[in-house]
Design a protein around this motif. Structure first.
Motif, PDB file in Angstrom:
ATOM      1  N   CYS A 352      -0.578  13.837 -11.836  1.00 13.16           N
ATOM      2  CA  CYS A 352      -1.331  13.714 -10.581  1.00 13.16           C
ATOM      3  C   CYS A 352      -1.002  14.827  -9.586  1.00 13.16           C
ATOM      4  CB  CYS A 352      -1.084  12.348  -9.942  1.00 13.16           C
ATOM      5  SG  CYS A 352       0.640  12.060  -9.451  1.00 13.16           S
ATOM      6  N   ASP A 353       0.128  15.482  -9.752  1.00 12.42           N
ATOM      7  CA  ASP A 353       0.469  16.571  -8.831  1.00 12.42           C
ATOM      8  C   ASP A 353      -0.355  17.821  -9.108  1.00 12.42           C
ATOM      9  OD1 ASP A 353       2.033  16.467 -11.286  1.00 12.42           O
ATOM     10  OD2 ASP A 353       3.002  18.305 -10.566  1.00 12.42           O
ATOM     11  N   LEU A 354      -1.009  17.888 -10.284  1.00 11.19           N
ATOM     12  CA  LEU A 354      -1.769  19.075 -10.670  1.00 11.19           C
ATOM     13  C   LEU A 354      -3.253  18.799 -10.901  1.00 11.19           C
ATOM     14  CD1 LEU A 354       0.778  20.519 -13.277  1.00 11.19           C
ATOM     15  CD2 LEU A 354       0.471  21.248 -10.900  1.00 11.19           C
ATOM     16  N   ASP A 355      -3.588  17.598 -11.333  1.00  7.12           N
ATOM     17  CA  ASP A 355      -4.955  17.277 -11.759  1.00  7.12           C
ATOM     18  C   ASP A 355      -5.762  16.744 -10.568  1.00  7.12           C
ATOM     19  OD1 ASP A 355      -7.277  16.004 -12.834  1.00  7.12           O
ATOM     20  OD2 ASP A 355      -6.292  15.858 -14.777  1.00  7.12           O
ATOM     21  N   ALA A 356      -6.803  17.479 -10.183  1.00  8.67           N
ATOM     22  CA  ALA A 356      -7.628  17.074  -9.030  1.00  8.67           C
ATOM     23  C   ALA A 356      -8.351  15.759  -9.302  1.00  8.67           C
ATOM     24  CB  ALA A 356      -8.637  18.170  -8.697  1.00  8.67           C
ATOM     25  N   GLY A 357      -8.756  15.539 -10.549  1.00 10.87           N
ATOM     26  CA  GLY A 357      -9.432  14.284 -10.895  1.00 10.87           C
ATOM     27  C   GLY A 357      -8.505  13.092 -10.721  1.00 10.87           C
ATOM     28  N   GLN A 358      -7.258  13.237 -11.179  1.00  9.79           N
ATOM     29  CA  GLN A 358      -6.282  12.168 -10.997  1.00  9.79           C
ATOM     30  C   GLN A 358      -6.045  11.912  -9.509  1.00  9.79           C
ATOM     31  OE1 GLN A 358      -6.119  10.835 -13.924  1.00  9.79           O
ATOM     32  NE2 GLN A 358      -4.033  11.182 -14.637  1.00  9.79           N
ATOM     33  N   GLN A 359      -5.988  12.974  -8.735  1.00  9.87           N
ATOM     34  CA  GLN A 359      -5.731  12.838  -7.301  1.00  9.87           C
ATOM     35  C   GLN A 359      -6.852  12.073  -6.607  1.00  9.87           C
ATOM     36  OE1 GLN A 359      -5.121  16.850  -5.945  1.00  9.87           O
ATOM     37  NE2 GLN A 359      -3.286  17.157  -7.209  1.00  9.87           N
ATOM     38  N   ARG A 360      -8.096  12.360  -6.979  1.00 10.10           N
ATOM     39  CA  ARG A 360      -9.223  11.646  -6.365  1.00 10.10           C
ATOM     40  C   ARG A 360      -9.169  10.154  -6.685  1.00 10.10           C
ATOM     41  NH1 ARG A 360     -11.964  16.509  -7.723  1.00 10.10           N
ATOM     42  NH2 ARG A 360     -12.608  15.647  -9.743  1.00 10.10           N
ATOM     43  N   MET A 361      -8.822   9.824  -7.930  1.00  4.21           N
ATOM     44  CA  MET A 361      -8.746   8.415  -8.306  1.00  4.21           C
ATOM     45  C   MET A 361      -7.658   7.689  -7.526  1.00  4.21           C
ATOM     46  SD  MET A 361     -11.083   7.607 -10.472  1.00  4.21           S
ATOM     47  CE  MET A 361     -10.376   6.034 -10.960  1.00  4.21           C
ATOM     48  N   ILE A 362      -6.492   8.307  -7.409  1.00 10.38           N
ATOM     49  CA  ILE A 362      -5.385   7.665  -6.699  1.00 10.38           C
ATOM     50  C   ILE A 362      -5.714   7.515  -5.222  1.00 10.38           C
ATOM     51  CG2 ILE A 362      -2.969   7.914  -6.024  1.00 10.38           C
ATOM     52  CD1 ILE A 362      -2.469   9.301  -8.701  1.00 10.38           C
ATOM     53  N   LEU A 363      -6.297   8.553  -4.625  1.00  8.84           N
ATOM     54  CA  LEU A 363      -6.669   8.464  -3.208  1.00  8.84           C
ATOM     55  C   LEU A 363      -7.686   7.352  -2.972  1.00  8.84           C
ATOM     56  CD1 LEU A 363      -6.856  12.268  -2.375  1.00  8.84           C
ATOM     57  CD2 LEU A 363      -5.282  10.599  -1.333  1.00  8.84           C
ATOM     58  N   ALA A 364      -8.608   7.167  -3.910  1.00  6.05           N
ATOM     59  CA  ALA A 364      -9.606   6.099  -3.771  1.00  6.05           C
ATOM     60  C   ALA A 364      -8.933   4.730  -3.835  1.00  6.05           C
ATOM     61  CB  ALA A 364     -10.664   6.227  -4.867  1.00  6.05           C
ATOM     62  N   ILE A 365      -7.976   4.582  -4.751  1.00  7.26           N
ATOM     63  CA  ILE A 365      -7.266   3.307  -4.866  1.00  7.26           C
ATOM     64  C   ILE A 365      -6.447   3.036  -3.606  1.00  7.26           C
ATOM     65  CG2 ILE A 365      -5.464   2.076  -6.148  1.00  7.26           C
ATOM     66  CD1 ILE A 365      -6.423   3.573  -8.661  1.00  7.26           C
ATOM     67  N   LEU A 366      -5.785   4.062  -3.092  1.00  7.57           N
ATOM     68  CA  LEU A 366      -5.002   3.889  -1.868  1.00  7.57           C
ATOM     69  C   LEU A 366      -5.887   3.507  -0.682  1.00  7.57           C
ATOM     70  CD1 LEU A 366      -2.505   6.897  -2.089  1.00  7.57           C
ATOM     71  CD2 LEU A 366      -2.014   4.480  -2.457  1.00  7.57           C
ATOM     72  N   ALA A 367      -7.035   4.138  -0.582  1.00 10.55           N
ATOM     73  CA  ALA A 367      -7.953   3.811   0.517  1.00 10.55           C
ATOM     74  C   ALA A 367      -8.419   2.362   0.422  1.00 10.55           C
ATOM     75  CB  ALA A 367      -9.146   4.766   0.492  1.00 10.55           C
ATOM     76  N   LEU A 368      -8.738   1.916  -0.804  1.00  9.67           N
ATOM     77  CA  LEU A 368      -9.148   0.528  -1.017  1.00  9.67           C
ATOM     78  C   LEU A 368      -8.025  -0.421  -0.611  1.00  9.67           C
ATOM     79  CD1 LEU A 368     -11.030  -1.659  -2.243  1.00  9.67           C
ATOM     80  CD2 LEU A 368      -9.941  -1.189  -4.444  1.00  9.67           C
ATOM     81  N   ALA A 369      -6.803  -0.109  -1.028  1.00  8.43           N
ATOM     82  CA  ALA A 369      -5.671  -0.978  -0.713  1.00  8.43           C
ATOM     83  C   ALA A 369      -5.419  -1.051   0.784  1.00  8.43           C
ATOM     84  CB  ALA A 369      -4.421  -0.470  -1.436  1.00  8.43           C
ATOM     85  N   ARG A 370      -5.574   0.077   1.492  1.00  7.86           N
ATOM     86  CA  ARG A 370      -5.366   0.077   2.944  1.00  7.86           C
ATOM     87  C   ARG A 370      -6.366  -0.863   3.619  1.00  7.86           C
ATOM     88  NH1 ARG A 370      -1.426   1.674   1.523  1.00  7.86           N
ATOM     89  NH2 ARG A 370      -0.510   3.751   1.579  1.00  7.86           N
ATOM     90  N   ARG A 371      -7.628  -0.800   3.183  1.00 10.16           N
ATOM     91  CA  ARG A 371      -8.655  -1.655   3.781  1.00 10.16           C
ATOM     92  C   ARG A 371      -8.371  -3.124   3.513  1.00 10.16           C
ATOM     93  NH1 ARG A 371     -10.845   1.397   7.645  1.00 10.16           N
ATOM     94  NH2 ARG A 371     -11.676   3.355   6.829  1.00 10.16           N
ATOM     95  N   LEU A 372      -7.780  -3.413   2.332  1.00 11.15           N
ATOM     96  CA  LEU A 372      -7.489  -4.802   1.969  1.00 11.15           C
ATOM     97  C   LEU A 372      -6.109  -5.244   2.437  1.00 11.15           C
ATOM     98  CD1 LEU A 372      -8.888  -4.780  -1.680  1.00 11.15           C
ATOM     99  CD2 LEU A 372      -9.967  -5.754   0.356  1.00 11.15           C
TER     100      LEU A 372
END
Length: 435
Positions: A352-372
């Motif tokens: 995840c420190d190098l792969d932009a696709g992995q980073q987008r997925m993790i950021l999306a999950i974190l955003a969802l968790a923050r809202r919940l």
């Protein structure tokens, strides 16, 4: 499912005029064990009824390619045992390869075409040796459990080893748990902001008397319901004992996490028994984290599973949604069961420190968790770079080899002391809001 398959197999062989159990041991020289490697994938894809249909179809297909005196058994879902009589080693190997080829051809199941992937082990005993077929099957199971990647999709020949078929050794996980051979290893979980240890996850290991320390991948896929219950009970008791040991030593370890399967959750008495055990051990419910897989959702779980989860959550036990992103849970499972934390599956964390696709997925999950308003733990963190990236983007906690490998409870005190010395003077890592 296992009992039904065995009963069905017996019925098929009675109908074919073949006695059950298998013929006398003196007539047997070879045992072929085939394991369905993509069992879990097929189970998720086909469902319970479709998987049953597939296993029976494979058994019938194998039976049609054999002589009537060479029976096929299904000792466990996804495992096929074939007893080959009166064949030399080269002849048995020829039959084994033919059966592997037959079994690996596409099958039509529930209107879909699926291709089974199987790995085989052939155990052969030359005359005048007359080993018991059950011992030969145990030998083959041992070889399959130890199979490396180079054996995948192939048949490998072994001479029979009488020591591997010793009937006195524990044959199931339930037997091993009763013998005290199931041991909990503990992997720490860290807060990304403060660096403190927030808890440990208890991971099962089988301390086998002849094969050494076995990882879950060698025994979990073939466990029956009795094995699941015995394993869970053993892990819960060891986890509670670990919490009390840490308390006595003065270590501030808030929680311990234990994996719970649908099998236990479907038991109407599970919550009652667990809460009773917590009370007996004088462990507060909020210190126990129950990890449930993402497919434990209202649409797929039994009513008993939902009732158990709700009761345990109301009592104060914390609930984690494990392997998040790989299943099919809806947001309703988080709302209905009061999930406290989601664990990002390692498949999203890797690189995840190098792969932009992995980073987008993790950021999306974190955003969802923050809202919940729920916490997020990333598991399978294997490098310092992955750890650093996750901390910077606001992940709450991490777990993985970059922090520490799972360890016996006796080694956790040394880890905690070493970690405390290393982190006491470090500043917290600034967090970025993911959503």
């Amino acid at each position: 499912m296992l009992t039904g398959l065995i009963d069905l197999g017996r019925a098929l062989w009675r109908r074919a005029g073949t006695a059950w159990p298998i013929p006398p041991a003196a007539d047997h020289k070879s045992v072929l064990l085939l394991r369905l490697e993509n069992l879990d994938v097929l189970a998720r894809h086909l469902g319970k009824a479709g998987l049953n249909h597939l296993l029976v179809s494979l058994s019938v297909r194998l039976g049609r390619a054999l002589r009537p005196e060479d029976p096929v058994q299904i000792p466990d879902p996804g495992i096929f045992a074939v007893i080959l009589t009166g064949r030399r080693e080269d002849q048995a190997m020829q039959v084994a390869r033919r059966l592997l080829d037959q079994a690996g051809r596409p099958l039509a199941v529930a209107g879909q075409s699926v291709r089974p992937v199987l790995t085989g082990v052939l155990i052969h005993a030359d005359a005048p040796e007359r080993p018991d077929p059950g011992d030969m099957i145990d030998d083959a199971r041992s070889r399959l459990d130890d199979a490396g990647a180079e054996m995948l999709g192939e048949v490998t020949l072994f001479a029979h080893d009488a020591r591997a078929g010793c009937g006195k050794l524990p044959a199931t996980v339930a037997d091993a748990a009763q013998a005290g051979q199931i041991v909990a290893h503990f992997q720490p979980q860290l807060c990304c902001n403060s660096g403190r240890v927030t808890g440990f996850e208890a991971l099962a290991r089988w301390q086998h008397p002849t094969r050494g320390l076995l990882l879950p991948g060698t025994f979990l896929p073939r466990m029956a319901e009795a094995d699941h219950r015995a394993l869970t009970l053993s892990m819960l008791r060891q986890s509670m004992a670990a919490l009390k040991a840490w308390d006595r030593a003065g270590w501030q370890v808030p929680t311990v996490s234990v994996n719970i399967s649908n099998c236990e959750l479907s038991d109407p008495d599970f919550a009652t028994g667990l809460l009773w055990e917590l009370d007996r051990q004088d462990v507060r419910p909020e210190r126990l984290v129950l990890e449930v897989l993402e497919n434990v959702a209202p649409v797929t779980s039994s009513a008993e599973a939902g009732q158990n989860l709700s009761r345990l959550a109301q009592a104060g036990c914390r609930l984690d949604l494990d392997d998040f992103g790989t299943g099919y849970a809806s947001l309703d499972v988080i709302r209905q069961f009061g999930i406290h934390r989601i664990k990002i599956d390692r498949s999203f964390v890797m690189g995840c420190d190098l792969d932009a696709g992995q980073q987008r997925m993790i950021l999306a999950i974190l955003a969802l968790a923050r809202r919940l308003d729920i916490a997020v733990l990333a598991e399978g963190v294997e490098t310092a770079a992955e750890h650093g990236f996750l901390a910077q983007i606001g992940c709450d906690e991490v777990q993985g080899y970059a922090i520490a490998r799972p360890m016996p409870v006796e080694e956790t005190g040394e880890f905690l002391a070493r970690h405390l010395r290393r982190t006491s003077d470090l500043p917290g890592v600034p967090r970025r809001n993911a959503g």
